[in-house]
Motif scaffolding. Structure first.
Motif, mmCIF file in Angstrom:
data_model
loop_
_atom_site.group_PDB
_atom_site.id
_atom_site.type_symbol
_atom_site.label_atom_id
_atom_site.label_comp_id
_atom_site.label_asym_id
_atom_site.label_seq_id
_atom_site.Cartn_x
_atom_site.Cartn_y
_atom_site.Cartn_z
ATOM 1 N N PHE A 92 50.458 35.248 45.298
ATOM 2 C CA PHE A 92 50.771 36.655 45.125
ATOM 3 C C PHE A 92 50.206 37.472 46.282
ATOM 4 C CE2 PHE A 92 51.347 35.028 40.915
ATOM 5 C CZ PHE A 92 52.301 35.850 40.319
ATOM 6 N N PHE A 93 50.941 38.504 46.643
ATOM 7 C CA PHE A 93 50.472 39.465 47.630
ATOM 8 C C PHE A 93 49.451 40.396 46.973
ATOM 9 C CE2 PHE A 93 50.685 43.654 49.585
ATOM 10 C CZ PHE A 93 50.669 43.373 50.937
ATOM 11 N N TYR A 94 48.441 40.835 47.724
ATOM 12 C CA TYR A 94 47.533 41.834 47.188
ATOM 13 C C TYR A 94 47.251 42.894 48.236
ATOM 14 C CZ TYR A 94 43.575 39.803 49.794
ATOM 15 O OH TYR A 94 42.738 39.367 50.795
ATOM 16 N N SER A 95 46.872 44.074 47.760
ATOM 17 C CA SER A 95 46.472 45.157 48.642
ATOM 18 C C SER A 95 45.281 45.872 48.027
ATOM 19 C CB SER A 95 47.618 46.153 48.839
ATOM 20 O OG SER A 95 47.212 47.250 49.655
ATOM 21 N N PHE A 96 44.339 46.263 48.870
ATOM 22 C CA PHE A 96 43.157 47.013 48.429
ATOM 23 C C PHE A 96 42.889 48.117 49.436
ATOM 24 C CE2 PHE A 96 38.652 48.031 48.501
ATOM 25 C CZ PHE A 96 38.315 48.119 47.158
ATOM 26 N N TRP A 97 42.755 49.362 48.921
ATOM 27 C CA TRP A 97 42.367 50.480 49.768
ATOM 28 C C TRP A 97 41.469 51.423 48.995
ATOM 29 C CZ3 TRP A 97 42.692 55.750 49.309
ATOM 30 C CH2 TRP A 97 42.323 56.482 50.447
ATOM 31 N N THR A 98 40.420 51.923 49.643
ATOM 32 C CA THR A 98 39.561 52.962 49.092
ATOM 33 C C THR A 98 39.159 53.900 50.217
ATOM 34 O OG1 THR A 98 37.435 53.421 48.026
ATOM 35 C CG2 THR A 98 37.570 51.435 49.351
ATOM 36 N N ASP A 99 38.902 55.170 49.858
ATOM 37 C CA ASP A 99 38.444 56.112 50.867
ATOM 38 C C ASP A 99 36.948 55.995 51.126
ATOM 39 O OD1 ASP A 99 37.311 57.298 48.638
ATOM 40 O OD2 ASP A 99 38.413 59.188 48.808
ATOM 41 N N GLY A 100 36.279 55.065 50.433
ATOM 42 C CA GLY A 100 34.869 54.806 50.689
ATOM 43 C C GLY A 100 33.910 55.623 49.856
ATOM 44 N N VAL A 101 34.433 56.501 49.001
ATOM 45 C CA VAL A 101 33.574 57.315 48.142
ATOM 46 C C VAL A 101 33.279 56.550 46.853
ATOM 47 C CG1 VAL A 101 33.401 59.466 46.828
ATOM 48 C CG2 VAL A 101 34.498 59.444 49.090
ATOM 49 N N GLY A 102 32.008 56.514 46.439
ATOM 50 C CA GLY A 102 31.646 55.802 45.228
ATOM 51 C C GLY A 102 31.750 54.301 45.404
ATOM 52 N N SER A 103 31.913 53.598 44.278
ATOM 53 C CA SER A 103 31.967 52.142 44.287
ATOM 54 C C SER A 103 33.290 51.657 43.705
ATOM 55 C CB SER A 103 30.805 51.581 43.448
ATOM 56 O OG SER A 103 30.910 50.185 43.287
ATOM 57 N N VAL A 104 34.001 50.808 44.461
ATOM 58 C CA VAL A 104 35.257 50.214 43.995
ATOM 59 C C VAL A 104 35.279 48.755 44.424
ATOM 60 C CG1 VAL A 104 37.768 50.336 43.950
ATOM 61 C CG2 VAL A 104 36.443 52.410 44.392
ATOM 62 N N ALA A 105 35.624 47.862 43.496
ATOM 63 C CA ALA A 105 35.753 46.440 43.824
ATOM 64 C C ALA A 105 36.907 45.849 43.027
ATOM 65 C CB ALA A 105 34.466 45.689 43.505
ATOM 66 N N MET A 106 37.681 44.978 43.672
ATOM 67 C CA MET A 106 38.753 44.232 43.018
ATOM 68 C C MET A 106 38.433 42.747 43.121
ATOM 69 S SD MET A 106 42.897 44.087 43.766
ATOM 70 C CE MET A 106 42.710 43.678 45.509
ATOM 71 N N THR A 107 38.453 42.060 41.990
ATOM 72 C CA THR A 107 38.246 40.618 41.974
ATOM 73 C C THR A 107 39.576 39.935 41.717
ATOM 74 O OG1 THR A 107 35.970 40.842 41.185
ATOM 75 C CG2 THR A 107 37.029 38.705 40.872
ATOM 76 N N LEU A 108 39.995 39.087 42.658
ATOM 77 C CA LEU A 108 41.242 38.333 42.550
ATOM 78 C C LEU A 108 40.963 37.050 41.784
ATOM 79 C CD1 LEU A 108 42.256 38.771 46.284
ATOM 80 C CD2 LEU A 108 43.092 40.123 44.347
ATOM 81 N N THR A 109 41.695 36.858 40.694
ATOM 82 C CA THR A 109 41.506 35.664 39.874
ATOM 83 C C THR A 109 42.809 34.877 39.823
ATOM 84 O OG1 THR A 109 41.863 37.070 37.915
ATOM 85 C CG2 THR A 109 39.588 36.629 38.547
ATOM 86 N N SER A 110 42.967 33.966 38.885
ATOM 87 C CA SER A 110 44.052 32.988 38.928
ATOM 88 C C SER A 110 45.433 33.637 38.860
ATOM 89 C CB SER A 110 43.895 31.994 37.781
ATOM 90 O OG SER A 110 43.994 32.658 36.535
ATOM 91 N N GLY A 111 46.374 33.046 39.596
ATOM 92 C CA GLY A 111 47.757 33.495 39.555
ATOM 93 C C GLY A 111 47.897 34.968 39.891
ATOM 94 N N GLY A 112 48.629 35.687 39.026
ATOM 95 C CA GLY A 112 48.842 37.112 39.246
ATOM 96 C C GLY A 112 47.789 37.992 38.629
ATOM 97 N N SER A 113 46.612 37.469 38.350
ATOM 98 C CA SER A 113 45.559 38.228 37.672
ATOM 99 C C SER A 113 44.580 38.841 38.665
ATOM 100 C CB SER A 113 44.778 37.328 36.706
ATOM 101 O OG SER A 113 45.634 36.806 35.714
ATOM 102 N N TYR A 114 44.059 40.004 38.289
ATOM 103 C CA TYR A 114 42.982 40.621 39.044
ATOM 104 C C TYR A 114 42.240 41.592 38.128
ATOM 105 C CZ TYR A 114 45.456 45.134 39.496
ATOM 106 O OH TYR A 114 46.079 46.333 39.238
ATOM 107 N N SER A 115 41.020 41.913 38.503
ATOM 108 C CA SER A 115 40.253 42.918 37.769
ATOM 109 C C SER A 115 39.705 43.937 38.758
ATOM 110 C CB SER A 115 39.122 42.279 36.968
ATOM 111 O OG SER A 115 38.191 41.642 37.825
ATOM 112 N N THR A 116 39.483 45.144 38.268
ATOM 113 C CA THR A 116 38.975 46.228 39.100
ATOM 114 C C THR A 116 37.859 46.946 38.361
ATOM 115 O OG1 THR A 116 41.245 46.559 39.893
ATOM 116 C CG2 THR A 116 39.628 48.229 40.486
#
Length: 229
Positions: free
Chosen positions: A54-78
């Motif tokens: 699967f394709f993924y994209s992640f963008w943040t303006d850098g304010v605060g805390s943001v994280a995306m964890t890529l897991t199996s197949g089409g799954s992810y958590s934020t």
């Protein structure tokens, strides 16, 4: 299952800022280093890539805390905390008429959307199919309503002026389908939305850029754990 075929309580000014995050996500991510595929990886800086097919994209303006964890197949958590503007998700490197099935857990506070997100070119359009949200947005001119896949959506169009896009600094419309009620799983027939937009005079161009199931937010906190297929 991927079935590819052919190709009202927030201020409008705040809603426009969230739309800017979506535009910036493309502008930043297209310049980023692609990520490599691993069984699980956590992303905290601006990038695009592929992960387990699967394709993924992640963008943040850098304010605060943001994280995306890529897991199996089409799954992810934020997970985000006191975040500024961000947009991330998993999906496909190009858009198309496809049936997208999604499910998962989504718990936002503040302005946030769970949506199918992408772009077209010639003409340049940023589009969202919103299936859940932290607060229902008053977004732009109402273009009617239609029903698809057990849900009723309101159609809207807004304009971005001199904003970042996949073609650099441009002015362009944003097309919206906003579910009249929140849901925790569903099917999105993208072709049905494309046709409903066209019937309302909202015409997409070439679907040559990515289409992802996105978690998007502005000035808030929350978590999501989603799966797209």
């Amino acid at each position: 299952m991927d079935t590819d075929g052919t190709t009202p309580s927030r201020s409008p000014s705040r809603r426009t800022l969230i739309g800017g995050a979506g535009a910036l996500a493309l502008g930043a991510s297209t310049l980023a280093r692609p990520g490599a595929a691993h069984a699980q990886q956590t992303v905290t800086r601006n990038e695009t890539g592929t992960h387990e097919g699967f394709f993924y994209s992640f963008w943040t303006d850098g304010v605060g805390s943001v994280a995306m964890t890529l897991t199996s197949g089409g799954s992810y958590s934020t997970r985000w905390s006191e975040a500024g503007s961000f947009l991330c998700g998993k999906g496909w490197s190009t858009g198309s008429r496809r049936t997208v099935t999604w499910s998962g857990d989504y718990r936002p506070t503040g302005d946030s959307f769970l949506c199918l997100y992408g772009w077209s070119t010639n003409p340049l359009v940023e589009y969202h199919v919103v299936d859940s949200y932290g607060a229902r947005p008053p977004i732009g001119a109402h273009q009617g309503s239609f029903s698809s896949d057990g849900a009723t959506y309101d159609l809207h169009v807004t304009m971005r002026h001199n904003a970042v896009s996949v073609e650099g600094i441009r002015s362009y419309p944003q097309f919206w389908s906003v579910n009249q009620s929140r849901r925790t799983s569903g099917t999105i027939d993208t072709g049905a939305h494309f046709d409903a937009w066209a019937d309302a005079g909202m015409r997409l161009g070439h679907l040559s850029h990515y289409m992802i199931l996105a978690t998007e937010g502005y000035l808030g906190s929350g978590t999501s754990a989603l799966r797209v297929s």
